[in-house]
Design a protein around this motif. Structure first.
Motif, PDB file in Angstrom:
ATOM      1  N   UNK A 307       0.829  -1.202   0.000  1.00 49.28           N
ATOM      2  CA  UNK A 307       0.000   0.000   0.000  1.00 49.28           C
ATOM      3  C   UNK A 307       0.866   1.256   0.000  1.00 49.28           C
ATOM      4  N   UNK A 308       2.007   1.212   0.721  1.00 47.82           N
ATOM      5  CA  UNK A 308       2.892   2.385   0.781  1.00 47.82           C
ATOM      6  C   UNK A 308       3.453   2.713  -0.598  1.00 47.82           C
ATOM      7  N   UNK A 309       3.959   1.689  -1.300  1.00 48.35           N
ATOM      8  CA  UNK A 309       4.528   1.910  -2.633  1.00 48.35           C
ATOM      9  C   UNK A 309       3.419   2.204  -3.637  1.00 48.35           C
ATOM     10  N   UNK A 310       2.331   1.455  -3.553  1.00 48.58           N
ATOM     11  CA  UNK A 310       1.225   1.640  -4.482  1.00 48.58           C
ATOM     12  C   UNK A 310       0.625   3.026  -4.397  1.00 48.58           C
ATOM     13  N   UNK A 311       0.551   3.587  -3.187  1.00 49.89           N
ATOM     14  CA  UNK A 311      -0.034   4.921  -3.021  1.00 49.89           C
ATOM     15  C   UNK A 311       0.786   5.975  -3.758  1.00 49.89           C
TER      16      UNK A 311
END
Length: 459
Positions: A307-311
């Motif tokens: 989620x951190x990278x995807x955001x």
């Protein structure tokens, strides 16, 4: 120039810009468009709102996303209709300008701009918060700013290069989602479900249509981003029909992923929807808590990193779309002309300005305890108003002005009217803060439009 001051257009020809020297490089294919759309939406978008939707829908969270997918399909279909008529980078700005006139077109673009500038700020902030949790020695505003710098550099490099990197990130997100699905199925086969197998569709308590509809008004916000595909209409090879297919495909795929993951996590959720409703503090982490309790902390951490990278890369897609919208409005002289400059077919000035605005908003929010609440409360109102004007454009162009050949009562009447009713209903259900900010932004747009009266507009 047409009689109402708008551009003329045909259903599938080249964009009508009025300035043949200002153009974008055609280098995107169908896969690239879908990558941008899914990046913006994020394949695991329901993670953060699962608990809230589960509580509001009395446990029927998968049904909520099923209904929301159908609801947003009306808007996707209207996009598919209009992108064939006006295959331009301005998306809803270009559609409303041609179908409704210059004034409504500017307002549609102005309202969409609020959404396109703030959604990346929220995504950058989410990435900064997640990275700060992993590396607490670095302030979250630093991580937030770093995410802006890295993704802006990719966007300035060019849409094709950004699409390649975005595809790798999207593949990573899909792999993590598949790992979750497999792990969830293994647990369900070995240990059984915490709730009844049909409860994600029927609810784990009292079924209420009003509860489902109330949750749908929140769930539709998970889909915002598929519309960004239309802003790349001037950079796709093969014509506008490819953009139309990508919009519909992206929404359908996102809907399938949303329904599947919420169905599975609802079966793993040991806490009832009534308990989540009674303890709102548990709603935000409900997805992670269910995964942690049933599968293990390793999957919890894997999802968090994804989620951190995807955001950050959801913000990349949003920033790219914002740059195209700013570029198109500047090319039409609705914003300063310098913003319509291109370099090797890339609107670098518009992207840079959009990035600076997003950076300021994201870092400001990252340095405040209530920053996320402020951004999230207003981020969607602009898109919803723009969607409503999109539906009005379909009715005006096809049914009222009869510019698209034979009129179809359901394609040019029923679908856009139902779509507008849905978006208006969601606006009514929005927070008071969002409504106030949207109204103020709308009034500012009217002031800007009034100040531009009498100016000759290139079409």
């Amino acid at each position: 120039m047409s009689g109402d001051g708008g551009s003329t257009a045909t259903g599938g020809g080249e964009p009508v810009t009025g300035d043949t020297h200002v153009g974008l490089r055609r280098s995107l294919g169908f896969k690239d468009l879908v990558v941008y759309g899914l990046l913006f939406i994020a394949p695991m978008a329901p993670v953060g709102v699962f608990g809230t939707l589960d509580a509001k829908s009395h446990g029927a969270v998968a049904l909520v996303y099923l209904v929301a997918t159908v609801a947003m399909a009306f808007t996707a279909y209207s996009y598919a209709q209009m992108v064939r008529v006006v295959p331009q980078a301005g998306s809803v700005f270009a559609y409303a300008r041609v179908a409704l006139g210059q004034g409504p077109g500017f307002i549609a673009g102005w309202m969409a701009m609020l959404d396109y500038l703030l959604i990346p700020a929220v995504a950058y902030l989410f990435s900064g918060i997640a990275m700060h949790e992993l590396v607490p020695s670095v302030s979250q505003w630093v991580w937030t700013a770093l995410a802006v710098v890295v993704t802006t550099a990719l966007n300035l490099w060019g849409v094709r290069a950004a699409a390649r990197v975005g595809f790798a990130v999207l593949a990573m997100e899909i792999v993590v989602l598949l790992v979750f699905v497999v792990a969830a199925l293994v647990v369900l086969v070995q240990d059984g479900a915490q709730r009844g197998w049909l409860t994600p569709l029927t609810g784990d308590g009292t079924f209420a249509v009003s509860a489902i509809l109330g949750a749908v008004s929140i769930a539709v916000l998970s889909y915002l981003g598929f519309d960004a595909i239309a802003t790349f209409a001037e950079e796709v090879t093969g014509g506008s029909a490819k953009v139309a297919r990508a919009v519909l495909f992206c929404l359908a795929l996102a809907g399938f992923l949303f329904v599947a993951q919420t169905y599975l996590v609802a079966l793993l959720e040991p806490v009832s929807s009534a308990q989540l409703a009674a303890e709102p503090g548990k709603q935000g982490s409900a997805f992670y808590d269910a995964v942690d309790a049933s599968v293990g902390a390793w999957l919890h951490d894997l999802v968090a990193v994804s989620k951190a990278i995807g955001a950050a890369f959801a913000a990349l897609a949003g920033q790219a779309a914002a740059g195209r919208l700013v570029f198109a409005m500047a090319r039409d002289r609705r914003l300063p002309k310098v913003l319509s400059r291109t370099d090797s077919g890339v609107p670098r000035v518009a992207i840079g300005v959009a990035a600076v605005i997003t950076l300021v908003a994201a870092v400001w929010a990252a340095r405040r305890d209530d920053g996320m609440d402020h951004l999230v409360s207003v981020v969607d109102i602009g898109a919803l108003v723009a969607f409503t004007m999109l539906h009005a454009s379909v009715v005006s162009w096809f049914a009222v002005r009869r510019q698209g050949g034979a009129v179809s009562w359901w394609r040019h009447g029923l679908i856009p009217v139902l779509g507008a009713a849905i978006t208006i209903a969601v606006i009514v259900e929005a927070s008071r803060t969002a409504q106030i900010v949207g109204a103020v932004w709308f009034l500012v747009g009217l002031v800007v439009l009034f100040a531009q009266r009498g100016r000759r507009v290139l079409t």
